[in-house]
Design an enzyme around this catalytic site. Structure first.
Site, PDB file in Angstrom:
ATOM      1  N   SER A   1      -9.793  -0.339   6.834  1.00 17.82           N
ATOM      2  CA  SER A   1      -9.189  -0.151   5.511  1.00 17.82           C
ATOM      3  C   SER A   1      -8.534  -1.396   4.926  1.00 17.82           C
ATOM      4  CB  SER A   1      -8.156   0.982   5.551  1.00 17.82           C
ATOM      5  OG  SER A   1      -8.814   2.218   5.619  1.00 17.82           O
TER       6      SER A   1
ATOM      7  N   LYS B   1       0.846  -1.200   0.000  1.00 22.63           N
ATOM      8  CA  LYS B   1       0.000   0.000   0.000  1.00 22.63           C
ATOM      9  C   LYS B   1       0.882   1.251   0.000  1.00 22.63           C
ATOM     10  CE  LYS B   1      -4.029   1.858   2.531  1.00 22.63           C
ATOM     11  NZ  LYS B   1      -4.801   1.781   3.800  1.00 22.63           N
TER      12      LYS B   1
ATOM     13  N   SER C   1      -9.766   2.204   2.788  1.00 19.86           N
ATOM     14  CA  SER C   1      -8.855   2.909   1.896  1.00 19.86           C
ATOM     15  C   SER C   1      -7.939   1.986   1.081  1.00 19.86           C
ATOM     16  CB  SER C   1      -7.969   3.841   2.705  1.00 19.86           C
ATOM     17  OG  SER C   1      -7.127   3.118   3.582  1.00 19.86           O
TER      18      SER C   1
END
EC number: 6.3.5.7
Lengths: 502, 522
Positions: B187, B88, B163
Site C-alpha cells: 500500500s 494517511k 491503499s
C-alpha cells in the site's frame, strides 16, 4: 422460572459417581492492567481507570504487564506446574459489549503453566490430590449492569451500563483435570479446593483474593456417570460461584439435579448454569457445546513470552512458605492438639487466630475466643467468621479486661455482642452497659456468708478437702450478685473464709 | 500562484530543510505554499480527506519563532522542522478526524496520537492533513474509499494505486513534499510505482504501529512517501525507533539511513533479480524499464545475479488467508457500541447483536465485508489448520527463500507492480485482478523485510510511471537507501531531471482554467 427436579444427595450417590472440574479465575493485584498502563483498582467511579487501550480505540496495541507474568509464574510454581519456556497469547473472538475489542486476549494452546497438582486436605484429614491441567494468563472483561427487565439479566433488560474499569484487569485462569473418585465427598472437596487456591494466591501476595469482590471466581463443572462406567457423563458448568459455601452447595445441587435428569431417562444438557444464592439452586444459562467457535489464533500484536529457566528459578526462590507447611508450623507453635487445630482450620479462623496472636493474645486465648464465641455467632449470622466484624484488637482488649479482673468471662461475651451490635469499643461498652465486676470484697463476703449458710453440708465437704464442691457455693454467690462478681476472687475468699489451702 | 510558491512546492524535503535552516524561506511560507497548492488542485485529485490549515500554520509559526529567537531554541530544532507532511487517514491524530476511509468512523476524533504523530510533532513538522485511502487500507486503487476515489496526477482517469493513493498522489501533485503511508501488502510501494514517487516499507518493527488502525497486525507497517530516496530516508529516521507501546517494535537503531542514501556508489554490491517476480504477467513497458535499471546498476559497478524464490508463487494465496484472518478480528471492534457510526435495525427487536449487525452492514463497504467474511471463515474451527495454519507455513517457506536469496545477494530487485496505473473502474468488479496487482509487493510483508519503490521511468506503450522495487534483509533498510539513491541519480541524469518534471501540469485557478470537478472535494 421453573424449578428443576432433584434427587436426594444420598440417593444420587447410591446410583451415580460424580466427576468434577473447576475453572478458577484469579484477578491479580498488579498496579496496572494486563495490557495497558491504566490503574488496576477496584471500586472507583465507573470508567475512570481506563485509557484508549482498555476502550479498544482504533489503532491501539497491547503490551504485556511483566509483573502479571511473574505473578502467573509464581501461581504456576505454587500449583506444582511446569512453566513454559515459550508461550504465546491468542485472541478469543466473540461479540459482546463487555469486551471492547470484541475479542479477549487470552492464552489458548500455549498456557504459561501446565501439568501441576494440589494436595487438598479434607476436614477429617484425608488428603486428595487434584491435578491441574493448566494455568493461563488473560484479561478480564468490563462489568455489565442490566437495567430494567427482571433480576438484572440481559434478557428483557431495557438497557445495559458498562463499566470498563475491570476491562483488562490481569487474570490467571486455573483449570483442573477431571476430578474422579471424590464420591460423596465431592461437595466438600469442591469447597476445599477453591479454598486452597484462594489461600495460595493470597499467600503469594499476587491477588487480594476476596471472593466477594470477584478477585477469585469459580466455574464448577459437574457430571455424573453410573458407578463402574468409564466414560464421563455430560457436564454442566455453573458460572461465577462466588463464595466457598456456594461452591459446596452448587456442586451438591448439581449432583442432585443431574441425578434426577438421568433417572428420568433424559440426557443432561451441556450448558452453563447460573447459581442463585437465595434459592440455593441453579437455572439454565446458555447452551454450551464443544463446538463453540471462538476462532482462536495467535495474538499478532504481542511477541511470545519467554520465561528463561534462570528467571523461573529466581521467582521460585521468592515463593513464601506454602500454606500446608505453614499450617504444620503454626500447629506446633501454638501447641494445639490435632483435633483442636483441624477444628480451627475447618472453621476458617486460622488466619484470624494468627493475627490475634500477633496482636498480643496467647494461642489459647485466641482459640478460646474464635472457636468458643465467634464461630458460633458467624454461623447464626450465616457469614464467614472473619467477616463478622471482630478484629484481633477487640479480642486482645476483651481478654485484657478479663485478666485485669475488670469483667468476667460472662460479661465479656456480652461486651462482644455489644461490639457486634456496633456499640463501640469493649471499654466503651463496659462503661455504657454498666458492666463491672464487683471487686469490693464487702458485698462479696456477705454473699459468701449467705451461700455457706444456705448450704452447710457443702461447706463441710470443702473443709474436709473436697475442693471440687466449691462450685456450688460460687454459683450461689454469682447468682446473688447477678453475675457481676469475679468468680476467681469469690473462690479465693471462700477458701480463705473456710481456712482451706487451695 | 507566484513563481516563488511554484518553486517552493517543487523542492525536495531535504532542500526545503536546508533553505529553512539558512532562513532563506520561512516555515509559514513553505506551509502556506502547500496549503495553497492543495486548495488549487485537490478538487481534481481528492488526495485529502481533511486539511489541517490552522494547526499546520501554527506549528510552522513556532518553528519560525524558534529560528528567529536563535540560540538553544533554534539549535534544538529538528533538521526537518517546518517541512510539512501529509498523513494517511489510517493513522490517528488528535485534533483532526480519522476515518480510515470508512463510513463507520465518519466524524470520529481520536483521543490520542499515534506514536509516529507524536514524533512528527516533536520534530515540529506541520501536518497538512489526512490523505485518502481504500477503506481500512483494503485495496490497490483507492477506489474503495467511502469518500470517493483519488485520481492519479499523471492521468486523472487513472487510479493512484492503493491503499495509500492519497499520500502518493499528494506527493506526486506537489501538495506535500512528504507523506506517511501504511503498507500491508504494498500500500505504500504500489502507489509509489504508479504515481512516479518513492515509497518505503521499512523492516517490520522498525516503525511503531501504535495508532495505525490495524488491518493485519503481522503485516502492517508505517513508512515514508516522498519524491526522492533521501527524503524517505530522512523521514524514516524521524518516525522510526523502538516504542514501548508496540511490543513488536524493534530495539535496533535505524539512524544510518540518510547517510546510506548519501554514500553514492554501488560498486561491488551484489544485486539479485528474483526469477519469479518479472517476465510473464508483467506489462512490456514495465519489463523494459526494469531491464534498463538493471543495466544501469551493472554499468555503475554492481554485480547482477539471478536468484530463485520458488515459494513466492504461494505468497498471494497465503497472504489472502493471513491478512483477512487478522483483519476479521482487528475490525471486530467497529460495532457502534463505543464510538463511530451506530445504525439501528429497520425492524424487529432492538438487541445489542442486531444493532451491531446493522451498524456493520451500513458502515462497511463491500471489500471490507468480503475480507471479514473470508477471514472469519479461514479462522473457523475445522478450517483453521487447512487455511490459517497452512498459510503460516507458507510464510516460513517464503522467509527461508529470502534467507537463501540474501546469502547470494546484498539486495534483491523486481518491478514494484506488474502494470502501470489502470483506469478508474477497470478492476472494480474483479477483486482477483485487483489482488494480482500486489503480487510483487506482498512477499516483503510476508517475510517482514524492507522494500523500497522508486520511479524507473515511463512505460513506452502508455507513458505512465513504472516502479522499481528493491528488497533487503530484515534490519538492513540502509541498503535500500544506498542502492535506491544511486539508481535514482543515474536515472535522473538520463532523464535530465526528476521523472515528475515530465508529469502533465495540473490545471490551477492561477493558470486560468476552471477547476476540474471530478472526484469531488472535501
Amino acid at each position: 422460572m421453573s424449578v428443576d427436579a432433584t434427587l436426594s444427595f444420598e440417593e444420587a450417590m447410591e446410583k451415580y459417581d460424580p466427576v468434577l472440574g473447576f475453572e478458577v479465575h484469579v484477578e491479580l493485584n498488579t498496579k496496572t492492567k494486563m495490557f495497558s498502563s491504566a490503574p488496576n483498582v477496584f471500586g472507583d467511579e465507573p470508567n475512570t481507570n481506563v485509557n484508549e487501550v482498555d476502550l479498544g480505540m482504533p489503532g491501539v496495541l497491547p503490551v504485556v504487564n511483566k509483573t502479571a507474568v511473574e505473578s502467573s509464574i509464581k501461581i504456576g510454581l505454587a500449583l506444582n506446574c511446569k512453566i513454559a519456556e515459550y508461550c504465546r497469547f491468542a485472541r478469543k473472538n466473540y461479540f459482546y459489549p463487555d469486551t471492547p475489542k470484541n475479542f479477549q486476549t487470552s492464552q489458548y494452546d500455549e498456557p504459561i503453566a501446565y501439568d501441576g497438582y494440589l494436595d487438598i486436605e479434607l476436614e477429617d484429614g484425608t488428603v486428595f490430590r487434584v491435578e491441574i491441567e493448566r494455568a493461563h494468563m488473560e484479561e478480564d472483561a468490563g462489568k455489565l449492569t442490566h437495567m430494567g427487565g427482571s433480576a438484572g439479566r440481559i434478557q428483557g433488560a431495557d438497557y445495559s451500563l458498562v463499566d470498563y474499569n475491570r476491562s483488562g484487569v490481569p487474570l490467571v485462569e486455573i483449570v483442573t483435570k477431571p476430578i474422579q473418585g471424590a464420591g460423596s465427598r465431592a461437595p466438600e472437596l469442591a469447597k476445599a479446593y477453591v479454598a486452597a487456591v484462594r489461600e495460595i494466591v493470597k499467600n503469594l501476595g499476587v491477588s487480594d483474593a476476596k471472593m466477594e469482590r470477584g478477585n477469585v471466581r469459580c466455574d464448577a463443572n459437574v457430571s455424573l456417570r453410573p458407578h463402574g462406567q468409564e466414560r464421563f457423563g455430560i457436564r454442566s458448568e455453573t458460572k461465577n460461584v462466588n463464595s466457598l459455601r456456594a461452591v459446596e452447595h452448587a456442586v451438591r445441587y448439581e449432583i442432585q439435579r443431574h441425578a434426577a435428569v438421568l433417572d428420568s431417562g433424559q440426557p443432561v444438557i451441556q450448558e452453563t448454569r447460573h447459581w442463585h444464592e437465595d434459592t440455593r439452586s441453579t437455572t439454565s444459562g446458555r447452551a454450551k457445546s464443544d463446538a463453540d467457535d471462538y476462532r482462536y489464533f495467535p495474538e499478532p500484536d504481542l511477541v511470545p513470552v519467554v520465561a528463561s529457566r534462570e528467571w523461573v528459578e529466581e521467582l521460585r526462590a521468592t515463593l513464601p512458605e506454602p500454606p500446608a507447611e505453614r499450617r504444620k508450623r503454626l500447629k506446633e507453635a501454638w501447641g494445639y492438639s490435632d483435633l483442636e487445630f483441624r477444628d480451627v482450620v475447618n472453621a476458617g479462623v486460622m488466619d484470624s487466630i494468627e493475627e490475634t496472636i500477633a496482636a498480643g493474645a496467647s494461642a489459647d486465648v485466641a482459640r478460646k475466643w474464635w472457636m468458643g464465641e465467634i464461630v458460633g455467632r458467624a454461623k447464626v449470622a450465616d457469614v464467614d467468621p472473619s467477616a463478622l466484624g471482630v478484629t484481633p484488637q477487640v479480642i486482645v482488649e476483651l481478654n485484657k479486661l478479663v485478666e485485669d479482673g475488670k469483667i468476667n468471662n460472662k460479661m465479656a461475651t456480652q461486651v462482644l455482642d455489644g461490639v457486634l451490635a456496633g456499640e463501640g469499643t469493649p471499654a466503651e461498652i463496659v462503661e455504657k452497659r454498666g458492666l463491672a465486676v464487683v471487686s469490693d470484697d464487702g458485698p462479696l463476703l456477705e454473699a459468701i456468708d449467705a451461700a455457706l449458710a444456705a448450704q452447710p453440708d457443702v461447706a463441710e465437704k470443702i473443709r474436709s478437702g473436697k475442693l471440687q464442691a466449691i462450685g456450688a457455693i460460687v454459683g450461689g454467690v454469682m447468682k446473688a450478685t447477678r453475675g457481676q462478681a469475679d468468680a476467681g476472687r469469690v473462690k479465693e475468699l471462700i477458701l480463705e473464709k473456710l481456712g482451706v489451702q487451695a | 500562484m507566484t513563481e516563488l510558491k511554484n518553486e517552493l512546492i517543487r523542492h525536495s524535503a531535504a532542500d526545503l530543510a536546508a533553505k529553512l535552516a539558512a532562513r532563506e524561506v520561512s516555515a509559514v511560507e513553505v506551509t502556506q505554499a502547500h496549503l495553497d497548492r492543495i486548495a488549487d488542485v485537490d478538487g481534481q485529485i481528492n488526495a485529502f480527506l481533511h486539511v489541517n490549515t490552522e494547526e499546520a500554520l501554527a506549528v510552522a509559526a513556532e518553528v519560525d519563532a524558534a529560528r528567529a529567537a536563535g540560540g538553544a531554541a533554534a539549535e534544538e530544532l529538528h533538521a526537518l522542522a517546518g517541512v510539512p507532511i501529509a498523513v494517511k487517514d489510517l493513522i490517528v491524530t488528535i485534533g483532526q478526524p480519522t476515518t480510515a476511509g470508512s463510513k463507520i468512523l465518519e466524524g470520529w476524533h481520536s483521543p490520542y496520537d499515534a506514536t509516529v504523530i507524536k514524533k512528527l510533532r516533536a520534530a515540529k513538522m506541520p501536518i497538512l492533513g489526512k490523505t485518502n485511502l481504500d477503506e481500512f487500507a483494503m485495496g490497490s486503487s483507492t477506489e474503495h474509499s467511502a469518500y470517493g476515489p483519488t485520481r492519479n496526477p499523471w492521468d486523472l482517469d487513472r487510479i493512484p494505486g492503493g491503499s495509500g493513493g492519497g499520500s502518493a498522489a499528494a506527493v506526486a501533485a506537489f501538495e506535500a513534499p512528504l507523506a506517511l503511508g501504511t503498507d500491508t501488502g504494498g500500500s505504500i510501494r504500489q502507489p509509489g510505482a504508479v504515481t512516479g514517487t518513492v515509497g518505503v516499507k521499512p523492516t517490520y518493527g522498525a516503525v511503531s504501529r501504535y495508532g495505525a488502525i490495524a488491518m493485519a497486525s503481522s503485516l502492517d507497517q508505517i513508512g515514508p512517501v516522498s519524491r526522492t530516496v533521501l527524503d524517505s530516508a530522512l523521514l524514516q529516521e524521524v518516525i522510526g525507533g523502538h516504542d514501548p507501546f508496540d511490543s513488536t517494535s524493534l530495539t535496533d537503531p535505524f539512524d544510518n539511513l540518510a547517510a546510506a542514501a548519501r554514500v553514492g556508489n554501488v560498486a561491488g554490491m551484489k544485486i539479485g533479480i528474483i526469477k519469479e517476480l518479472h517476465g510473464e504477467g508483467y506489462q512490456a513497458g514495465v519489463e523494459n524499464r526494469f531491464n534498463e535499471s538493471l543495466q544501469l546498476l551493472k554499468d555503475a559497478g554492481a554485480e547482477i545475479v539471478e536468484v530463485s524464490c520458488p515459494n513466492l508463487k504461494y505468497a498471494l494465496g497465503a497472504y489472502y488467508l493471513i491478512m483477512p484472518s487478522e483483519a476479521s478480528s482487528n475490525l471486530a471492534k467497529f460495532d457502534g457500541v463505543r464510538y463511530g457510526l451506530r445504525a439501528l435495525p429497520q425492524d424487529g427487536p432492538m438487541t445489542i447483536e442486531r444493532v451491531m449487525g446493522a451498524t456493520r452492514a451500513a458502515g462497511f463497504g463491500d471489500e471490507v465485508k468480503r475480507r471479514i467474511i473470508l477471514g472469519t471463515y479461514a479462522l473457523s474451527a475445522g478450517y483453521y489448520d487447512a487455511y490459517y495454519g497452512s498459510a503460516q507455513k507458507v510464510r516460513t517457506l517464503i522467509q527461508r527463500d529470502f534467507d537463501a536469496a540474501f546469502s547470494n545477494a546484498d539486495v534483491l530487485i523486481s518491478p514494484t507492480a506488474p502494470t502501470t496505473a489502470f483506469k478508474l473502474g477497470e478492476k472494480a468488479n474483479d477483486p482477483l485482478a485487483m489482488y494480482l496487482n500486489d503480487v510483487a509487493t506482498i512477499p516483503a510483508n510476508m517475510a517482514g523485510i524492507p522494500g523500497l519503490s522508486l520511479p524507473g521511468g515511463l512505460a513506452d506503450e502508455d507513458g505512465l510511471p513504472v516502479g522499481v522495487q528493491l528488497l533487503a534483509p530484515a534490519r538492513q533498510d540502509a541498503r535500500l537507501y544506498r542502492v535506491g539513491a544511486v539508481l535514482e541519480s543515474i536515472l535522473e541524469e538520463k532523464w535530465g531531471g526528476p521523472l515528475l518534471a515530465q508529469a502533465p501540469e495540473l490545471k490551477t485557478p492561477a493558470l486560468g482554467a476552471a477547476s476540474n470537478s471530478a472526484g469531488g472535494s472535501n
